[in-house]
Motif scaffolding. Structure first.
Motif, PDB file in Angstrom:
ATOM      1  N   VAL A 242       0.712  -1.086   0.299  1.00 37.49           N
ATOM      2  CA  VAL A 242      -0.500  -0.004  -0.290  1.00 37.49           C
ATOM      3  C   VAL A 242       1.131   1.035  -0.068  1.00 37.49           C
ATOM      4  O   VAL A 242       0.942   1.742  -0.784  1.00 37.49           O
ATOM      5  CB  VAL A 242      -0.971   0.143   1.494  1.00 37.49           C
ATOM      6  CG1 VAL A 242      -1.491   1.798   1.282  1.00 37.49           C
ATOM      7  CG2 VAL A 242      -2.046  -1.064   1.204  1.00 37.49           C
ATOM      8  N   GLN A 243       1.813   1.244   1.015  1.00 41.10           N
ATOM      9  CA  GLN A 243       3.124   2.465   0.927  1.00 41.10           C
ATOM     10  C   GLN A 243       3.358   2.634  -0.583  1.00 41.10           C
ATOM     11  O   GLN A 243       3.927   4.054  -0.721  1.00 41.10           O
ATOM     12  CB  GLN A 243       3.724   2.321   2.250  1.00 41.10           C
ATOM     13  CG  GLN A 243       3.002   2.712   3.309  1.00 41.10           C
ATOM     14  CD  GLN A 243       3.425   2.170   4.669  1.00 41.10           C
ATOM     15  OE1 GLN A 243       4.467   1.347   4.392  1.00 41.10           O
ATOM     16  NE2 GLN A 243       3.747   2.633   5.512  1.00 41.10           N
TER      17      GLN A 243
ATOM     18  N   GLU B  44       4.328   5.730  -5.123  1.00 33.95           N
ATOM     19  CA  GLU B  44       4.366   5.279  -6.632  1.00 33.95           C
ATOM     20  C   GLU B  44       3.172   6.610  -7.176  1.00 33.95           C
ATOM     21  O   GLU B  44       3.477   7.565  -8.534  1.00 33.95           O
ATOM     22  CB  GLU B  44       3.619   4.377  -7.286  1.00 33.95           C
ATOM     23  CG  GLU B  44       4.100   4.446  -8.789  1.00 33.95           C
ATOM     24  CD  GLU B  44       4.106   2.461  -9.712  1.00 33.95           C
ATOM     25  OE1 GLU B  44       3.512   1.897  -7.839  1.00 33.95           O
ATOM     26  OE2 GLU B  44       3.575   2.538 -10.544  1.00 33.95           O
ATOM     27  N   GLN B  45       1.897   6.962  -7.156  1.00 34.87           N
ATOM     28  CA  GLN B  45       1.099   7.510  -7.096  1.00 34.87           C
ATOM     29  C   GLN B  45       1.835   9.008  -6.371  1.00 34.87           C
ATOM     30  O   GLN B  45       1.083   9.626  -7.473  1.00 34.87           O
ATOM     31  CB  GLN B  45      -0.557   7.525  -6.169  1.00 34.87           C
ATOM     32  CG  GLN B  45      -1.533   8.542  -6.431  1.00 34.87           C
ATOM     33  CD  GLN B  45      -2.279   8.374  -6.303  1.00 34.87           C
ATOM     34  OE1 GLN B  45      -2.743   8.348  -4.528  1.00 34.87           O
ATOM     35  NE2 GLN B  45      -3.350   9.048  -5.631  1.00 34.87           N
ATOM     36  N   ILE B  46       1.932   9.333  -5.706  1.00 36.57           N
ATOM     37  CA  ILE B  46       2.513  10.616  -5.329  1.00 36.57           C
ATOM     38  C   ILE B  46       3.728  11.543  -6.858  1.00 36.57           C
ATOM     39  O   ILE B  46       3.711  11.929  -7.187  1.00 36.57           O
ATOM     40  CB  ILE B  46       3.094  10.674  -3.944  1.00 36.57           C
ATOM     41  CG1 ILE B  46       2.080  10.434  -2.886  1.00 36.57           C
ATOM     42  CG2 ILE B  46       4.085  12.030  -3.807  1.00 36.57           C
ATOM     43  CD1 ILE B  46       2.777  10.788  -1.697  1.00 36.57           C
ATOM     44  N   ASN B  47       4.684  10.019  -7.185  1.00 38.10           N
ATOM     45  CA  ASN B  47       6.032  10.514  -8.249  1.00 38.10           C
ATOM     46  C   ASN B  47       5.299  10.435  -8.791  1.00 38.10           C
ATOM     47  O   ASN B  47       5.927  11.758  -9.620  1.00 38.10           O
ATOM     48  CB  ASN B  47       6.930   8.946  -7.388  1.00 38.10           C
ATOM     49  CG  ASN B  47       7.703   9.092  -6.520  1.00 38.10           C
ATOM     50  OD1 ASN B  47       7.554   9.495  -5.517  1.00 38.10           O
ATOM     51  ND2 ASN B  47       8.398   6.954  -6.289  1.00 38.10           N
TER      52      ASN B  47
ATOM     53  N   ALA C 104      -1.389   7.690 -12.476  1.00 39.48           N
ATOM     54  CA  ALA C 104      -1.165   7.976 -10.819  1.00 39.48           C
ATOM     55  C   ALA C 104      -3.026   7.668 -11.126  1.00 39.48           C
ATOM     56  O   ALA C 104      -3.111   6.797  -9.825  1.00 39.48           O
ATOM     57  CB  ALA C 104      -1.493   9.336 -10.924  1.00 39.48           C
ATOM     58  N   ASP C 105      -3.532   7.880 -11.797  1.00 37.82           N
ATOM     59  CA  ASP C 105      -5.102   6.838 -11.176  1.00 37.82           C
ATOM     60  C   ASP C 105      -4.788   5.565 -11.091  1.00 37.82           C
ATOM     61  O   ASP C 105      -5.710   5.104 -10.174  1.00 37.82           O
ATOM     62  CB  ASP C 105      -6.375   7.754 -12.033  1.00 37.82           C
ATOM     63  CG  ASP C 105      -7.666   7.926 -11.339  1.00 37.82           C
ATOM     64  OD1 ASP C 105      -7.352   8.244 -10.318  1.00 37.82           O
ATOM     65  OD2 ASP C 105      -8.050   7.968 -11.989  1.00 37.82           O
ATOM     66  N   GLU C 106      -4.423   4.876 -11.783  1.00 37.75           N
ATOM     67  CA  GLU C 106      -4.029   3.395 -11.281  1.00 37.75           C
ATOM     68  C   GLU C 106      -3.541   3.441 -10.169  1.00 37.75           C
ATOM     69  O   GLU C 106      -4.189   2.104  -9.964  1.00 37.75           O
ATOM     70  CB  GLU C 106      -3.520   2.949 -12.836  1.00 37.75           C
ATOM     71  CG  GLU C 106      -4.458   3.112 -14.226  1.00 37.75           C
ATOM     72  CD  GLU C 106      -3.300   2.718 -15.997  1.00 37.75           C
ATOM     73  OE1 GLU C 106      -1.798   2.237 -16.003  1.00 37.75           O
ATOM     74  OE2 GLU C 106      -4.360   2.837 -16.320  1.00 37.75           O
TER      75      GLU C 106
ATOM     76  N   ALA D 275      -3.718  15.629  -9.506  1.00 36.40           N
ATOM     77  CA  ALA D 275      -3.483  15.534 -10.497  1.00 36.40           C
ATOM     78  C   ALA D 275      -4.058  15.742 -11.638  1.00 36.40           C
ATOM     79  O   ALA D 275      -3.384  16.650 -12.775  1.00 36.40           O
ATOM     80  CB  ALA D 275      -3.729  14.266 -10.827  1.00 36.40           C
ATOM     81  N   ASP D 276      -5.263  16.408 -11.140  1.00 36.56           N
ATOM     82  CA  ASP D 276      -6.503  16.301 -11.648  1.00 36.56           C
ATOM     83  C   ASP D 276      -6.195  17.721 -12.438  1.00 36.56           C
ATOM     84  O   ASP D 276      -6.817  17.870 -13.561  1.00 36.56           O
ATOM     85  CB  ASP D 276      -7.905  16.425 -11.448  1.00 36.56           C
ATOM     86  CG  ASP D 276      -8.184  15.104 -11.056  1.00 36.56           C
ATOM     87  OD1 ASP D 276      -7.960  14.039 -11.821  1.00 36.56           O
ATOM     88  OD2 ASP D 276      -9.143  13.921 -10.356  1.00 36.56           O
TER      89      ASP D 276
END
Lengths: 212, 309
Positions: A9-10, A15-18, A56-58, A91-92
């Motif tokens: 999860v972390q 990864e999303q943040i990056n 990022a959404d994925e 991101a949006d």
């Protein structure tokens, strides 16, 4: 097995943040190209920003799925879900800014270029500070809390820049429609730091909850 | 041997009800799967019962002289009390039910004057001090462990620690439950000479374990949700304080209520944090359980003994 899932999860949130941070990097390039008048290249960067948002959404969806499987302390689970939404908002917003430039194609008088750049750069700085505070959360919640506060200071600076620029816009001799269009762009650009501040507030909340 | 069925039933009901006190938090929070929780509960209950269960079996079995018939009536009365009160959704302690029922048998057999007042006073005092003792232990643990846990800065280490803590305290809680409460299930039959103490501990332990595995999901979720309203550290302290309290009573050979220990521990957390964790309704229900469970069990055993004996 339990620890692996939590680590996953972390990793996925990181990864999303990056990916969002990378997207913001491309946003900066797109704005720069737009201000320099290279609209064709800017269009290409717009597509890249959109792709980064999708990626990022994925990552967010994957992290949510893992989190819903219940591998986190319930006290923090909701906060992490909220945090992922807040990161997604950034991101949006990056996507909306490049779309704004692509669709509305606003004419930006060159004296305001520097201030526009500064607003975007400070927004990215705010997000990077949030990113650092998230990374600190794992090792030291108190440091994460202090670091998250720095985002507020940057956001205030962006507010000041925005107000100054909007004042200049409305004091100019441009048509009212043009003024409103530029104001909308400035406000959109300012949202990056606003939304980064919201995400940083969540880090502060998690840090406070961690205290006994 | 079919006499033992009432004790086995009592053990099954006990397992179904009290497994929640040890792993409720872990299960409702999703940190421990229900299956793992009940398997660990069963293993550690049996371990606690076989290793130290005989300490309390003596108190229940030799509280008064029992025959096979009176042992059956006492256990049956306790089982009916537990079922009835569970049906009425009233808090119930099997320890109070079985000892109440045995007191009823003693009253009929030997009269008021024949009651072992020393033993009775010790048991009643232990019941009163169960929530109080758990509260003190919980308060001390909250302050002491809280100081140490606050020194851990990282969220990752904290989360690992809480997860391991919930597993370890759950296992210890199950061990304490088995060591203390197994006496309620087969103690009377040991006193009547039907089985040896270690056999009683094993049969009782297995029946509690089976109760946990087959029928504890509902209670586990409702109790777990209530405790989970606390932060994870406080919930862990509650389970640990409850387990330590019950385990200490095992050492002096008195079966007590794990649920009442948990209530005391939760109240102390409220005191330590300056928040209200226990309301008047909850306190009233605990007091009601204290009084009504032994009274109902005693009345039933008297009634059964007079009508059947």
């Amino acid at each position: 097995m339990l620890f692996k899932k939590k680590g996953k999860v972390q990793k996925l949130i990181q990864e999303q943040i990056n990916l969002v941070a990378q997207g913001l990097g491309f946003l900066k390039e797109a704005v720069e190209l737009y201000l320099e008048g290279d609209k064709e290249e800017c269009e290409l960067k717009t597509r890249v920003v959109e792709q980064m948002e999708t990626k990022a959404d994925e990552a967010k969806r994957e992290a949510e799925k893992t989190l819903y499987e219940g591998m986190y302390l319930p006290l923090f689970r909701e906060d992490f879900l909220d945090l992922m939404e807040l990161i997604d908002d950034v991101a949006d917003e990056a996507e909306r800014i490049v779309d704004f430039l692509s669709i509305e194609n606003p004419e930006i008088p060159s004296p305001w270029n520097e201030k526009m750049r500064e607003i975007v750069e400070k927004g990215i700085l705010a997000f990077n500070l949030f990113r650092e505070s998230f990374m600190l959360l794992r090792e030291d919640t108190q440091k994460a809390f202090s670091h998250a506060y720095k985002v507020k200071e940057v956001e205030k600076e962006v507010d000041r820049l925005q107000d100054g620029l909007n004042r200049e816009i409305f004091q100019s001799n441009l048509q009212l429609a043009h003024k409103i269009q530029l104001r909308d762009l400035v406000i959109r650009m300012g949202f990056i730091s606003d939304l980064s501040e919201n995400a940083a507030d969540k880090i502060s909340m998690i840090s406070i909850k961690r205290r006994i | 041997m079919w006499f033992l069925l009432s004790g086995i039933y009592l053990g099954w009901a006990l397992g179904a009800n009290d497994a929640a006190n040890v792993f409720g938090t872990g299960v409702t929070s999703g940190l421990v799967s229900y299956r793992l929780a009940v398997i660990l509960t069963a293993i550690f209950v049996i371990l606690g019962a076989v290793t130290e269960g005989t300490k309390c079996i003596g108190t229940v079995g030799y509280f008064t002289s029992l025959t096979l018939f009176t042992a059956l009536l006492a256990t049956l009365s306790a089982a009916i009390t537990v079922t009835l009160m569970t049906r009425l959704k009233l808090p119930v302690s099997t320890s109070q039910a079985i000892l109440g029922a045995i007191v009823g048998i003693a009253i009929v057999g030997e009269g008021w004057r024949g009651l072992p007042m020393g033993k009775l006073t010790k048991v009643v005092l232990c019941w009163i001090f169960t929530p109080l003792g758990a509260a003190v232990i919980s308060f001390l643990l909250f302050m002491g462990l809280g100081y140490l846990v606050n020194r851990i800065r990282g969220l990752a280490v904290f989360t690992h620690l809480m997860r391991i803590g919930i597993l370890v305290t759950g296992c210890f809680g199950a061990y304490a439950l088995g060591s203390n409460n197994v006496a309620n299930t087969t103690g009377a039959f040991v006193g009547a000479g039907l089985i040896a103490p270690i056999e009683g501990a094993l049969i009782g332990g297995i029946s509690i374990g089976v109760g946990a595995i087959t029928y504890s999901r509902g209670v586990m979720i409702s109790v777990g949700r209530r405790i989970s309203l606390l932060d994870p550290f406080s919930a862990l302290v509650v389970v640990l304080a409850g387990a330590i309290t019950v385990y200490l009573y095992t050492q002096i050979g008195v079966p007590v209520s794990t649920s009442q220990a948990v209530v005391g521990a939760v109240a102390a957390i409220g005191l330590a944090k300056g928040i209200r964790t226990i309301n008047k309704k909850m306190l009233f229900f605990v007091l009601l359980g204290w009084i009504s469970t032994p009274l109902l069990a005693a009345s039933l055993s008297i009634l059964l003994l007079l009508s059947l004996g």
